[in-house]
Design a protein around this motif. Structure first.
Motif, PDB file in Angstrom:
ATOM      1  N   ALA A 107      -4.070  -4.612  12.804  1.00 18.75           N
ATOM      2  CA  ALA A 107      -3.568  -4.081  13.766  1.00 18.75           C
ATOM      3  C   ALA A 107      -4.008  -4.913  15.078  1.00 18.75           C
ATOM      4  CB  ALA A 107      -4.073  -2.584  13.971  1.00 18.75           C
ATOM      5  N   PHE A 134      -1.584  -7.694  15.627  1.00 23.85           N
ATOM      6  CA  PHE A 134      -0.259  -7.622  16.199  1.00 23.85           C
ATOM      7  C   PHE A 134      -0.412  -7.155  17.540  1.00 23.85           C
ATOM      8  CE2 PHE A 134       0.772  -7.090  11.416  1.00 23.85           C
ATOM      9  CZ  PHE A 134       1.470  -8.285  11.288  1.00 23.85           C
ATOM     10  N   MET A 190      -1.839  -4.192  18.478  1.00 24.36           N
ATOM     11  CA  MET A 190      -1.973  -2.759  18.546  1.00 24.36           C
ATOM     12  C   MET A 190      -3.350  -2.196  18.878  1.00 24.36           C
ATOM     13  SD  MET A 190      -0.379  -1.846  14.989  1.00 24.36           S
ATOM     14  CE  MET A 190       1.287  -2.589  14.428  1.00 24.36           C
ATOM     15  N   ARG A 210       1.338   0.164  23.629  1.00 26.07           N
ATOM     16  CA  ARG A 210       0.614  -0.542  22.360  1.00 26.07           C
ATOM     17  C   ARG A 210       0.820   0.318  21.244  1.00 26.07           C
ATOM     18  NH1 ARG A 210      -4.661  -2.696  24.257  1.00 26.07           N
ATOM     19  NH2 ARG A 210      -4.703  -3.735  22.270  1.00 26.07           N
ATOM     20  N   MET A 252       1.300   2.336  17.961  1.00 24.71           N
ATOM     21  CA  MET A 252       1.528   1.470  16.668  1.00 24.71           C
ATOM     22  C   MET A 252       3.145   1.943  16.222  1.00 24.71           C
ATOM     23  SD  MET A 252      -0.420   1.926  12.897  1.00 24.71           S
ATOM     24  CE  MET A 252       0.556   1.491  11.390  1.00 24.71           C
ATOM     25  N   TRP A 253       3.587   3.141  16.690  1.00 24.50           N
ATOM     26  CA  TRP A 253       5.109   3.453  16.236  1.00 24.50           C
ATOM     27  C   TRP A 253       6.005   2.738  17.069  1.00 24.50           C
ATOM     28  CZ3 TRP A 253       8.545   5.432  19.557  1.00 24.50           C
ATOM     29  CH2 TRP A 253       8.019   6.069  20.560  1.00 24.50           C
ATOM     30  N   ARG A 254       5.400   2.054  17.874  1.00 24.36           N
ATOM     31  CA  ARG A 254       6.744   1.319  18.900  1.00 24.36           C
ATOM     32  C   ARG A 254       6.966  -0.254  18.064  1.00 24.36           C
ATOM     33  NH1 ARG A 254       7.932   3.152  23.860  1.00 24.36           N
ATOM     34  NH2 ARG A 254       6.738   5.002  24.431  1.00 24.36           N
ATOM     35  N   PHE A 255       6.022  -0.476  17.363  1.00 28.90           N
ATOM     36  CA  PHE A 255       5.931  -1.848  16.857  1.00 28.90           C
ATOM     37  C   PHE A 255       7.262  -2.063  15.555  1.00 28.90           C
ATOM     38  CE2 PHE A 255       2.160  -2.197  19.108  1.00 28.90           C
ATOM     39  CZ  PHE A 255       1.764  -3.609  19.265  1.00 28.90           C
ATOM     40  N   LYS A 256       7.431  -3.353  15.409  1.00 30.74           N
ATOM     41  CA  LYS A 256       8.557  -3.480  14.460  1.00 30.74           C
ATOM     42  C   LYS A 256       8.044  -2.864  13.063  1.00 30.74           C
ATOM     43  CE  LYS A 256      10.443  -7.919  16.560  1.00 30.74           C
ATOM     44  NZ  LYS A 256      11.770  -7.013  16.515  1.00 30.74           N
ATOM     45  N   LYS A 269       5.713  -5.262  10.957  1.00 27.72           N
ATOM     46  CA  LYS A 269       4.271  -5.078  11.416  1.00 27.72           C
ATOM     47  C   LYS A 269       3.481  -3.889  10.924  1.00 27.72           C
ATOM     48  CE  LYS A 269       5.106  -8.479  15.134  1.00 27.72           C
ATOM     49  NZ  LYS A 269       5.026  -8.588  16.956  1.00 27.72           N
ATOM     50  N   ARG A 270       4.281  -2.668  11.126  1.00 23.19           N
ATOM     51  CA  ARG A 270       3.720  -1.439  10.745  1.00 23.19           C
ATOM     52  C   ARG A 270       3.377  -1.463   9.308  1.00 23.19           C
ATOM     53  NH1 ARG A 270       8.028   2.435  13.280  1.00 23.19           N
ATOM     54  NH2 ARG A 270       6.747   3.894  12.282  1.00 23.19           N
ATOM     55  N   THR A 308       8.152   4.995   7.398  1.00 27.58           N
ATOM     56  CA  THR A 308       8.371   3.864   8.323  1.00 27.58           C
ATOM     57  C   THR A 308       9.921   3.301   7.785  1.00 27.58           C
ATOM     58  OG1 THR A 308       6.330   3.438   9.078  1.00 27.58           O
ATOM     59  CG2 THR A 308       7.592   1.587   9.123  1.00 27.58           C
TER      60      THR A 308
END
Length: 407
Positions: A30, A33, A35, A87, A89-93, A96-97, A351
């Motif tokens: 995390a 990336f 987060m 930042r 977590m749910w906004r990341f690609k 990546k999650r 996800t």
């Protein structure tokens, strides 16, 4: 007794370290990336101590039965501050999650491999799959009406030595008997016991297949009477060639990578098979709680695993102790990837559902949908949590009142 207690504590400590590193896997990926990781704690309950380094609070709690890694915005329903929102977590690609959520299980797999590698380079790895590799070739084959005669035959001049006379060598791996493939030692013995006289046997030696002819001898052997398992053994005629199976593979630091890798693959298959069998073995656990004989193949809790680890240390069976620790890491790693909430695998499934759904909507000319509303899955999650808690309670109870023992 002291050795047993030491083994129990050491195994429990190994489990705690595994869990701590599981959560560390989430934290490290995390952070890598970008987060925000708010907290990383080992244990549950009241706080023992903590300290802050950068934006993350690290600490230890009193109950060493787990841990957690608090990542801001793991789901869109999680509250985040305005500073954390970019930042979350749910906004990341998606990929990546996925990496972050799978990192815990991957850590367990790495730990299991490391344990197996250390075993391979020091004490060797057990032949769990029954690979038909020969450890020794006997000087003779004789009738044996007792187990003692079978284990320690006293060879006499003129006694037949089928394997030795036929050219079998220690290290050979039997691949077929009389034209029939024999992938396991059970296949080899089952086939040979039915035969007599010259038999074609193919072995793998130094990477090539060598054809041999072995003169199988029919001899007396004591076996358990299936109709009366508690009674005396009965004597039967079976085919024999006079070889023993290699029970432990040894490696050097280089070959140990391949050996541990193959063993890891075998353990993944066995772990998956045990998971599929898990539901049907629960009734046996309940039966054992109320006085029934405990099936050694039934699930065990952390309590039961620690007790077995303690018995292994007390008996000097360090290879069993380490193998049990590696097995537990593989099981936890695979189980945690099941697509069920609240497991990491459940979050990964949601996800990727969002990703596929938005892709389909894009094909239809529609805008991407919003994040999945986890509140709609709360009922299913609570049912799974309840079932998981019930199974844990059952296995812990069974491991206390009727534990699996080595002897």
């Amino acid at each position: 007794m002291l050795a047993y207690v030491f083994g129990v504590v050491l195994f429990a400590l190994g489990i705690c370290v595994s869990v701590a590193l599981h959560e560390a896997g989430h934290m490290v990926t995390a952070k890598a990336f970008g987060m925000k990781v708010r907290r990383y704690f080992v244990g549950f309950g009241p706080k023992v101590f903590s300290f802050r380094r950068g934006e993350t609070e690290y600490g230890v709690k009193w109950i060493p039965l787990g841990g957690f890694c608090d990542i801001a915005g793991m789901t869109a329903l999680d509250e985040v501050t305005p500073e954390e929102a970019p930042r979350a977590m749910w906004r990341f690609k998606t990929w990546k999650r996925t990496v972050v959520m799978a990192a815990g299980s991957v850590t367990h797999f790495i730990l299991g491999f490391i344990v197996l590698y250390l075993m391979a380079t020091t004490m060797g790895l057990p032949n769990l799959t029954g690979t038909p590799k020969i450890a020794s070739v006997s000087d003779c084959v004789r009738d044996a009406r007792t187990d003692q005669e079978y284990v320690n035959p006293v060879c006499q001049p003129g006694d037949p030595a089928p394997a030795k006379q036929g050219g079998l060598l220690p290290g050979d791996q039997i691949v077929s008997v009389a034209g029939v493939s024999t992938p396991t030692w059970t296949d080899v013995t089952g086939r040979i016991q039915q035969l007599s006289g010259p038999v074609a046997v193919d072995v793998k030696r130094d990477g090539r297949t060598v054809p041999l002819t072995i003169d199988v001898v029919q001899v007396d052997r004591p076996v358990t009477d299936a109709t009366n398992p508690q009674g005396p053994e009965k004597i039967v005629k079976v085919g024999s060639i006079g070889v023993t199976m290699l029970t432990n593979f040894t490696y050097n630091p280089i070959t140990a990578f391949g050996g541990a890798g193959q063993f890891t693959a075998d353990m993944f298959v066995q772990t998956w098979d045990r998971l599929l069998e898990f539901p049907e073995r629960i009734p046996a656990v309940v039966h054992s709680i109320f006085g029934g004989q405990r099936d050694p193949n039934t699930p065990v809790s952390v309590v039961g695993a620690s007790r077995i680890g303690g018995e292994a240390v007390e008996a000097g069976l360090w290879s069993l102790f380490l193998l049990l620790l590696a097995s537990l890491n593989f099981f936890v790693g695979v189980f945690n990837l099941l697509p069920l909430l609240p497991l990491d695998g459940g979050h990964i499934a949601v996800t990727w559902y969002e990703r596929v759904r938005d892709w389909v909507r894009g094909l239809r000319g529609k805008a991407a949908g919003g994040p999945v509303d986890y509140t709609k899955l709360s009922a299913i999650t609570m049912v799974l949590v309840f079932l998981g808690g019930a199974v844990t309670l059952l296995t812990v109870t069974a491991d206390i009142v009727n534990p699996i023992r080595l002897q």
